[in-house]
Design an enzyme around this catalytic site. Structure first.
Site, PDB file in Angstrom:
ATOM      1  N   LEU A 282      64.904  46.481  38.732  1.00 28.94           N
ATOM      2  CA  LEU A 282      64.266  45.184  38.903  1.00 28.94           C
ATOM      3  C   LEU A 282      64.013  44.487  37.580  1.00 28.94           C
ATOM      4  O   LEU A 282      63.917  43.261  37.527  1.00 28.94           O
ATOM      5  CB  LEU A 282      62.940  45.359  39.654  1.00 28.94           C
ATOM      6  CG  LEU A 282      63.059  45.981  41.055  1.00 28.94           C
ATOM      7  CD1 LEU A 282      61.695  46.146  41.690  1.00 28.94           C
ATOM      8  CD2 LEU A 282      63.963  45.131  41.960  1.00 28.94           C
TER       9      LEU A 282
ATOM     10  N   ARG B 148      60.912  52.619  32.514  1.00 33.04           N
ATOM     11  CA  ARG B 148      60.043  53.775  32.669  1.00 33.04           C
ATOM     12  C   ARG B 148      60.686  54.908  31.893  1.00 33.04           C
ATOM     13  O   ARG B 148      61.916  54.963  31.781  1.00 33.04           O
ATOM     14  CB  ARG B 148      60.021  54.151  34.149  1.00 33.04           C
ATOM     15  CG  ARG B 148      58.681  54.235  34.779  1.00 33.04           C
ATOM     16  CD  ARG B 148      58.729  54.475  36.277  1.00 33.04           C
ATOM     17  NE  ARG B 148      60.013  54.662  36.894  1.00 33.04           N
ATOM     18  CZ  ARG B 148      60.680  55.814  36.947  1.00 33.04           C
ATOM     19  NH1 ARG B 148      60.185  56.909  36.374  1.00 33.04           N
ATOM     20  NH2 ARG B 148      61.841  55.895  37.572  1.00 33.04           N
TER      21      ARG B 148
ATOM     22  N   GLU C 146      63.923  40.470  36.694  1.00 36.53           N
ATOM     23  CA  GLU C 146      62.731  39.774  36.191  1.00 36.53           C
ATOM     24  C   GLU C 146      63.061  39.024  34.897  1.00 36.53           C
ATOM     25  O   GLU C 146      62.572  37.920  34.657  1.00 36.53           O
ATOM     26  CB  GLU C 146      61.610  40.794  35.957  1.00 36.53           C
ATOM     27  CG  GLU C 146      61.143  41.426  37.260  1.00 36.53           C
ATOM     28  CD  GLU C 146      60.338  42.714  37.078  1.00 36.53           C
ATOM     29  OE1 GLU C 146      60.022  43.350  38.082  1.00 36.53           O
ATOM     30  OE2 GLU C 146      60.030  43.068  35.908  1.00 36.53           O
TER      31      GLU C 146
ATOM     32  N   ASP D 265      90.341  52.855  83.085  1.00 40.80           N
ATOM     33  CA  ASP D 265      90.919  53.730  82.076  1.00 40.80           C
ATOM     34  C   ASP D 265      91.635  54.865  82.829  1.00 40.80           C
ATOM     35  O   ASP D 265      91.398  55.063  84.027  1.00 40.80           O
ATOM     36  CB  ASP D 265      89.768  54.265  81.200  1.00 40.80           C
ATOM     37  CG  ASP D 265      90.204  55.406  80.333  1.00 40.80           C
ATOM     38  OD1 ASP D 265      91.240  55.272  79.677  1.00 40.80           O
ATOM     39  OD2 ASP D 265      89.501  56.440  80.315  1.00 40.80           O
TER      40      ASP D 265
HETATM   41  C1  GDG Z   1      62.757  52.519  41.713  1.00 42.70           C
HETATM   42  C2  GDG Z   1      64.247  52.748  41.521  1.00 42.70           C
HETATM   43  C3  GDG Z   1      64.631  50.357  42.149  1.00 42.70           C
HETATM   44  C4  GDG Z   1      57.745  48.248  33.983  1.00 42.70           C
HETATM   45  N1  GDG Z   1      56.948  48.377  32.908  1.00 42.70           N
HETATM   46  C5  GDG Z   1      55.806  47.759  33.207  1.00 42.70           C
HETATM   47  C6  GDG Z   1      55.904  47.235  34.480  1.00 42.70           C
HETATM   48  N2  GDG Z   1      57.116  47.547  34.938  1.00 42.70           N
HETATM   49  C7  GDG Z   1      57.628  47.149  36.234  1.00 42.70           C
HETATM   50  C8  GDG Z   1      58.864  46.294  36.079  1.00 42.70           C
HETATM   51  C9  GDG Z   1      59.544  46.500  37.398  1.00 42.70           C
HETATM   52  C10 GDG Z   1      59.160  47.923  37.766  1.00 42.70           C
HETATM   53  O1  GDG Z   1      58.052  48.281  36.960  1.00 42.70           O
HETATM   54  C11 GDG Z   1      60.283  48.918  37.485  1.00 42.70           C
HETATM   55  O2  GDG Z   1      61.220  48.839  38.508  1.00 42.70           O
HETATM   56  P1  GDG Z   1      62.705  49.350  38.331  1.00 42.70           P
HETATM   57  O3  GDG Z   1      63.480  48.847  39.487  1.00 42.70           O
HETATM   58  O4  GDG Z   1      63.264  48.817  37.068  1.00 42.70           O
HETATM   59  O5  GDG Z   1      62.677  50.944  38.253  1.00 42.70           O
HETATM   60  P2  GDG Z   1      61.942  52.204  39.018  1.00 42.70           P
HETATM   61  O6  GDG Z   1      60.534  52.293  38.666  1.00 42.70           O
HETATM   62  O7  GDG Z   1      62.744  53.401  38.633  1.00 42.70           O
HETATM   63  O8  GDG Z   1      62.074  51.920  40.585  1.00 42.70           O
HETATM   64  C12 GDG Z   1      64.919  51.439  41.113  1.00 42.70           C
HETATM   65  C13 GDG Z   1      63.155  50.265  42.465  1.00 42.70           C
HETATM   66  O9  GDG Z   1      62.605  51.545  42.796  1.00 42.70           O
HETATM   67  C14 GDG Z   1      62.890  49.299  43.624  1.00 42.70           C
HETATM   68  O10 GDG Z   1      63.552  49.678  44.771  1.00 42.70           O
HETATM   69  O11 GDG Z   1      65.053  49.119  41.626  1.00 42.70           O
HETATM   70  O12 GDG Z   1      66.309  51.635  40.987  1.00 42.70           O
HETATM   71  O13 GDG Z   1      64.492  53.746  40.537  1.00 42.70           O
HETATM   72  O14 GDG Z   1      59.058  45.631  38.374  1.00 42.70           O
HETATM   73  O15 GDG Z   1      58.450  44.975  35.814  1.00 42.70           O
HETATM   74  N3  GDG Z   1      54.935  46.540  35.067  1.00 42.70           N
HETATM   75  C15 GDG Z   1      53.804  46.338  34.364  1.00 42.70           C
HETATM   76  N4  GDG Z   1      53.629  46.857  33.115  1.00 42.70           N
HETATM   77  C16 GDG Z   1      54.599  47.554  32.510  1.00 42.70           C
HETATM   78  O16 GDG Z   1      54.434  48.006  31.385  1.00 42.70           O
HETATM   79  N5  GDG Z   1      52.819  45.608  34.921  1.00 42.70           N
END
Ligand code: GDG
Length: 727
Positions: free
Chosen positions: A375, A272, A379, A497
């Site tokens: 995540l 992101r 993945e 105690d």
């Molecule tokens: C927060 C915390 C923690 C990304 N681009 C696309 C897409 N994604 C999906 C990925 C993944 C998710 O979005 C991103 O998850 P992250 O964990 O990498 O990061 P954050 O959004 O910052 O999430 C993080 C999370 O919460 C869970 O607790 O891990 O540390 O910051 O699943 O695959 N999905 C689709 N299109 C995209 O272009 N469909």
């Protein structure tokens, strides 16, 4: 039937308007939505959150609400002002940068804070419409830190869990936030609070201690009305979904299509748009790699996917500009007619496209400067069906704690980033497979469903523990039952105690001699050969000897370090370790003695105690919190740090009153056993003795004891009654 209510800022749904203003509802495919899908879609369970869009008319709101309810969701409608101040403002310009250690990006704005409070209240009001007694509530993430306590205020008996998806910063950063107390108190409304990593949990506990002044024992915080458990439960992914998607015909066809234009080896960078993800640092490392390794030019490219996010926030806008510039510069400088160093996409993609990317890229470079979990790296691993591929992962991501088979890097170390890329590009395939195999088997096991089960299971356990700790005042009926059972029993064990239980506290620890009346009662009890009376105290042996020696009963000093059997000598508990912990602890305590007038260090044979009863009120408590936190890390060295009444005591873990109490129980095999005590160290006895024992806590507060009584006077009364029942 009780139900589960899930609450997050955003509902797991995307509402879209077509050209005729007709709305369509698409359930989100996000990790959390998948994991919780089986829960919120069942029975009366419900997911409450913001639907992601503003609706002006009451009619459209009612319509959306009805449609969402059919999908087991309920909306919290936010105004544009709330989105700007609560969400984009306080959540994403105060909490997000502070929690990710981007102190230079933090904004402190009173109006945004007020909006955050109001929005949390708005969520609470919607949840209140659905709450019924016995419900379980699961609140998610940093946008709703105040919600747990707001819900507790509505119904004190609710079961409330809270999970924070982003890091919890160290106290040094957290303390900067003007509303730090309110935030922590809001979270403490929950019964169970979990984070992705142990470090987050540790930081949280330390802040609770220092900011709110509450002590904690291991991962438990004892409030006036209940115990709160803090934990680390790392979130997994739906492993099978990503594995299957990587093998789907759609993903394979896409790969073939993309490959027509993209030749050469590929390295994936996918996040992101966020400054915490370290995108620009990564790009700079890529640039340096090309400068230092010119032979790799034309060999491989970076596939840079940046998913739009929070683009109304100024720091995100400037990050976008920085990335655009860097990509332009690198491509301009190093590109050739037949080779583009970076293929850059600023948009989101459907899952089959992501799977195609995961397939095509042999290396993923996931190097956030700070990330709660991350995540994407998980993945990527799940998608590598042939087990070939290399993950370069930042040690600042929560996932690095699980994925130790990745190439772990410090994302701020440019040189290391460059070296890791070279290492990844040159890693032999057998080595890739070996690492991949280990990481895959761990991710498959600790998947998102396991995470949900663990969290909810642990939450339930906390509730059971709370119920066990809800002590009952020793009423007349139970009082008579104790006397009755005692009278009927053939063999009785009474564990007592000393300070705060048999005698009241005194400013001078030397002046706590027992009264003649108490000694008379104890002697009377002891005179019956069926009774075994054990005085089990934290005191030094010579104190007990001076005051209780004439009783010729079982004496246990220093929580079990020293034991004296009737008519024999004091002996040292053989279970004790060496004294090599002592010097270090002594040095720390002396540091506090020097800074705290009126306090002193007491050295026992097997414990060190810092006393602060005579220290100025407030200062003593403050210094004790500091000392307690300071000493906490010694736990790993096999010592216990305990806060008692105006003392902080450090002793080896090998011994405690519970273990000793159990030993006496085994040895005498009584048909009546009773333990009375007043402080935390007595909790070990209450917790470890079997349920049939009469365990009694002196004074108010939660306890593992079955009963509680008012004070030491009441203890002496009941002991006298027992003694008289015998005569
Ligand atoms: C927060 C915390 C923690 C990304 N681009 C696309 C897409 N994604 C999906 C990925 C993944 C998710 O979005 C991103 O998850 P992250 O964990 O990498 O990061 P954050 O959004 O910052 O999430 C993080 C999370 O919460 C869970 O607790 O891990 O540390 O910051 O699943 O695959 N999905 C689709 N299109 C995209 O272009 N469909």
């Amino acid at each position: 039937m009780s139900k589960t209510i899930i609450i997050s800022n955003r509902l797991p749904v995307r509402i879209e308007k077509d050209e005729n203003d007709e709305l369509s509802y698409k359930t989100s495919e996000g990790g959390l939505a998948t994991g919780l899908g089986s829960i919120f879609k069942t029975g009366d369970n419900i997911w409450i959150g913001w639907p992601g869009m503003a609706f002006s008319s009451e009619e459209s709101k009612a319509n959306v609400k009805e449609n969402l309810l059919e999908r087991n969701m309920a909306p919290v409608f936010l105004t544009e002002d709330e989105v700007n101040n609560y969400y984009l403002g306080f959540s994403n310009q105060t909490l997000w940068p502070a929690y990710h250690y981007f102190v230079q990006n933090i904004i402190f704005n009173e109006k945004q804070w007020q909006s955050y409070v109001d929005a949390n209240k708005k969520f609470a009001a919607v949840v209140a419409e659905y709450i019924e007694p016995g419900d379980t509530i699961w609140v998610h993430d940093y946008q709703l830190l105040l919600l747990p306590q707001m819900l507790r205020d509505i119904n004190p008996d609710l079961t409330i869990g809270f999970f924070q998806h982003i890091p919890f910063p160290s106290y040094e950063v957290f303390r900067m936030i003007p509303w730090r107390q309110e935030l922590l108190k809001g979270m403490l409304g929950a019964d169970y609070i979990a984070f992705h990593t142990y470090d987050d949990m540790r930081h949280f506990l330390s802040s609770v201690h220092r900011v709110v002044g509450l002590a904690y024992d291991r991962n438990e915080i004892l409030l006036d009305d209940r115990i709160v458990v803090v934990d680390s439960v790392p979130m997994g992914i739906d492993y099978d979904k990503y594995a299957k998607s990587a093998e789907s015909s759609d993903a394979i066809a896409r790969e073939a299509r993309y490959r027509r234009d993209l030749r050469g080896r590929l390295v994936l960078s996918m996040d992101r748009l966020d400054y915490s993800k370290g995108i620009s640092t990564r790009l700079k490392a890529f640039e340096r790699f090309l400068i230092e390794n010119p032979n790799y030019k034309g060999e491989f490219s970076l596939l840079l996917i940046v998913v739009p996010s929070r683009d109304k926030v100024p720091s995100y806008q400037s990050l976008k500009e920085e990335i655009d510039e860097l990509v332009g510069r690198i491509n301009g400088e190093f590109g050739r007619m037949n080779w583009t160093p970076i293929h850059y996409f600023y948009r989101s993609f459907p899952l089959p496209a992501l799977s195609a990317f995961y397939r095509m890229c042999e290396i993923a470079m996931i190097t956030p400067l700070r990330d709660g979990m991350n995540l994407v790296c998980k993945e990527f691993i799940a998608s590598k069906r042939d087990q070939k591929g290399v993950l370069i992962l930042s040690e600042m991501a929560g996932s690095s704690k699980e994925l130790s088979d990745a190439i772990l890097v410090n994302p701020n170390d440019q040189k290391q980033l460059v070296e890791s890329l070279k290492k990844a590009l040159e890693m032999p395939q057998e080595e890739q497979v070996a690492h991949m195999e280990l990481m895959q088997s761990s991710l498959q096991k600790y998947n998102i469903f396991k995470w949900v089960d663990l969290f909810l299971g642990n939450l339930e356990e906390v509730k059971t523990m709370q119920a066990e700790m809800a002590t009952h005042n020793l009423d007349k009926k139970s009082h008579s039952q104790i006397i009755n059972d005692f009278s009927k029993a053939q063999k009785r064990l009474i564990l007592l105690d000393y300070d705060g239980t048999l005698v009241p506290f005194h400013d001078d620890p030397e002046s706590c001699a027992p009264s003649d009346e108490l000694m008379e009662t104890l002697k009377q009890l002891k005179s019956n050969p069926n009774n075994e009376v054990v005085i089990i105290s934290g005191r030094k042996a010579d104190h007990l000897e001076k005051w209780m020696g004439s009783l010729h009963s079982h004496l246990v000093a220093e929580h079990g370090a020293w034991i004296k059997e009737p008519y024999s000598k004091w002996t040292r508990n053989p279970e004790l370790n060496s004294d090599d912990w002592k010097e270090e602890v002594k040095e720390i305590i002396n540091f506090y003695v020097d800074r705290t007038p009126g306090s002193f260090l007491e050295e026992k044979a097997n414990a060190l105690v810092w006393h602060y009863r005579k220290v100025e009120k407030g200062l003593g408590a403050l210094r004790s919190s500091e000392l307690y936190s300071h000493l906490k890390y010694m736990r790993r060295r096999g010592v216990d740090v305990m806060e008692g009444n105006h003392i902080v005591e450090v002793k080896p873990t090998a011994i405690n009153k519970g273990k000793i109490a159990l030993e006496y129980k085994k040895r005498f095999n009584p048909d009546f056993s009773m333990a009375i005590g007043d402080d935390r160290t007595d909790e070990y006895m209450f917790e470890m003795l079997p349920e049939s024992s009469y365990t009694i806590k002196v004074g108010p507060g939660n306890s593992f004891a079955r009963f509680s009584i008012k004070d030491d006077v009441a203890v002496r009364v009941i002991l006298k009654e027992l003694a008289e029942a015998d005569s």
